[in-house]
Design a protein around this motif. Structure first.
Motif, PDB file in Angstrom:
ATOM      1  N   GLU A   2      -6.355 -37.266 105.787  1.00 45.20           N
ATOM      2  CA  GLU A   2      -6.375 -35.915 106.167  1.00 45.20           C
ATOM      3  C   GLU A   2      -5.637 -35.688 107.573  1.00 45.20           C
ATOM      4  OE1 GLU A   2     -10.128 -33.481 106.703  1.00 45.20           O
ATOM      5  OE2 GLU A   2     -10.837 -34.939 105.077  1.00 45.20           O
ATOM      6  N   LYS A   3      -5.524 -36.706 108.278  1.00 46.83           N
ATOM      7  CA  LYS A   3      -4.740 -36.783 109.448  1.00 46.83           C
ATOM      8  C   LYS A   3      -3.317 -36.848 109.180  1.00 46.83           C
ATOM      9  CE  LYS A   3      -7.892 -39.620 112.391  1.00 46.83           C
ATOM     10  NZ  LYS A   3      -7.839 -40.803 112.988  1.00 46.83           N
ATOM     11  N   LEU A   4      -2.817 -37.657 108.203  1.00 51.34           N
ATOM     12  CA  LEU A   4      -1.488 -37.609 107.595  1.00 51.34           C
ATOM     13  C   LEU A   4      -0.929 -36.315 106.977  1.00 51.34           C
ATOM     14  CD1 LEU A   4       0.897 -39.704 107.327  1.00 51.34           C
ATOM     15  CD2 LEU A   4      -0.163 -40.372 104.978  1.00 51.34           C
ATOM     16  N   ALA A   5      -1.789 -35.651 106.304  1.00 50.55           N
ATOM     17  CA  ALA A   5      -1.407 -34.544 105.679  1.00 50.55           C
ATOM     18  C   ALA A   5      -1.358 -33.335 106.925  1.00 50.55           C
ATOM     19  CB  ALA A   5      -2.538 -34.041 104.724  1.00 50.55           C
ATOM     20  N   MET A   6      -1.987 -33.469 107.838  1.00 41.78           N
ATOM     21  CA  MET A   6      -1.894 -32.522 108.964  1.00 41.78           C
ATOM     22  C   MET A   6      -0.682 -32.629 109.764  1.00 41.78           C
ATOM     23  SD  MET A   6      -4.922 -30.664 109.000  1.00 41.78           S
ATOM     24  CE  MET A   6      -5.286 -30.374 110.599  1.00 41.78           C
ATOM     25  N   MET A   7       0.154 -33.744 109.548  1.00 48.04           N
ATOM     26  CA  MET A   7       1.349 -34.070 110.185  1.00 48.04           C
ATOM     27  C   MET A   7       2.352 -33.117 109.686  1.00 48.04           C
ATOM     28  SD  MET A   7       0.798 -36.116 112.712  1.00 48.04           S
ATOM     29  CE  MET A   7      -0.768 -35.320 112.995  1.00 48.04           C
ATOM     30  N   GLY A   8       2.261 -32.528 108.471  1.00 54.72           N
ATOM     31  CA  GLY A   8       3.206 -31.791 107.694  1.00 54.72           C
ATOM     32  C   GLY A   8       2.645 -30.450 107.629  1.00 54.72           C
ATOM     33  N   ASP A   9       3.488 -29.686 106.743  1.00 54.55           N
ATOM     34  CA  ASP A   9       3.245 -28.385 106.378  1.00 54.55           C
ATOM     35  C   ASP A   9       2.021 -28.219 105.905  1.00 54.55           C
ATOM     36  OD1 ASP A   9       3.470 -25.728 105.649  1.00 54.55           O
ATOM     37  OD2 ASP A   9       4.739 -25.849 103.762  1.00 54.55           O
ATOM     38  N   CYS A  10       1.121 -27.286 106.379  1.00 53.70           N
ATOM     39  CA  CYS A  10      -0.322 -27.018 106.257  1.00 53.70           C
ATOM     40  C   CYS A  10      -0.505 -25.700 106.552  1.00 53.70           C
ATOM     41  CB  CYS A  10      -1.228 -27.985 106.825  1.00 53.70           C
ATOM     42  SG  CYS A  10      -1.604 -27.886 108.612  1.00 53.70           S
TER      43      CYS A  10
END
Length: 156
Positions: free
Chosen positions: A102-110
């Motif tokens: 989730e942290k990794l996903a939050m580093m990009g387009d969201c």
């Protein structure tokens, strides 16, 4: 209506004065902050994008967007946690408890944070940007990624 102007020439100084004058005439109250120095440059942003592309080409990390997210989380976040108490407090309150994915996903387009994701590199000053670049180079050079054509032989 915040506007930022970098003054690095007589023409840019004239532009800044013109914008300030126009804003004052329109609003009658204007807050002005001045500081010497440079912000992160477009050149630095372009270098990072080229580095993310190279990492994507030479590793199994995914595409350039995946490389960007990885670098922001692994190198940028740690840099800000070390350097900025307010960032550290916010990170621990909002992000620390989340699973890695989730942290990794939050580093990009969201949807929540927009196209740039959780703010990391956008908060860097020039020195932090240089350290970030150096950390990416050190880590990925050890993994067989070369950057010498992007940043020069002496830095890689």
């Amino acid at each position: 209506m915040t506007e930022k102007v970098s003054v690095n020439s007589a023409a840019r100084l004239s532009e800044a004065i013109t914008k300030l004058t126009a804003m004052f005439r329109e609003k009658k109250f204007v807050v002005v902050s001045l500081r010497p120095g440079k912000d992160r440059t477009l050149d630095q942003n372009a270098l990072w994008f080229a580095m993310y592309q190279r990492i994507a080409q030479m590793t199994q990390i995914g595409d350039a967007s995946d490389a960007r997210k990885y670098c922001k989380l692994h190198f940028g976040v740690q840099l800000l946690l070390n350097d900025d108490e307010d960032y550290r407090t916010s990170w621990y309150r909002v992000m620390r408890h989340l699973p890695y994915e989730e942290k990794l996903a939050m580093m990009g387009d969201c949807p929540l944070l927009g196209p740039d994701g959780f703010p990391v590199t956008s908060l860097f000053n020039r020195t932090q940007g240089i350290v970030y670049t150096d950390r990416i180079v050190a880590d990925f050079t050890a993994k067989g990624v070369f950057f010498s054509d992007l940043i020069g032989e002496e830095a890689a």
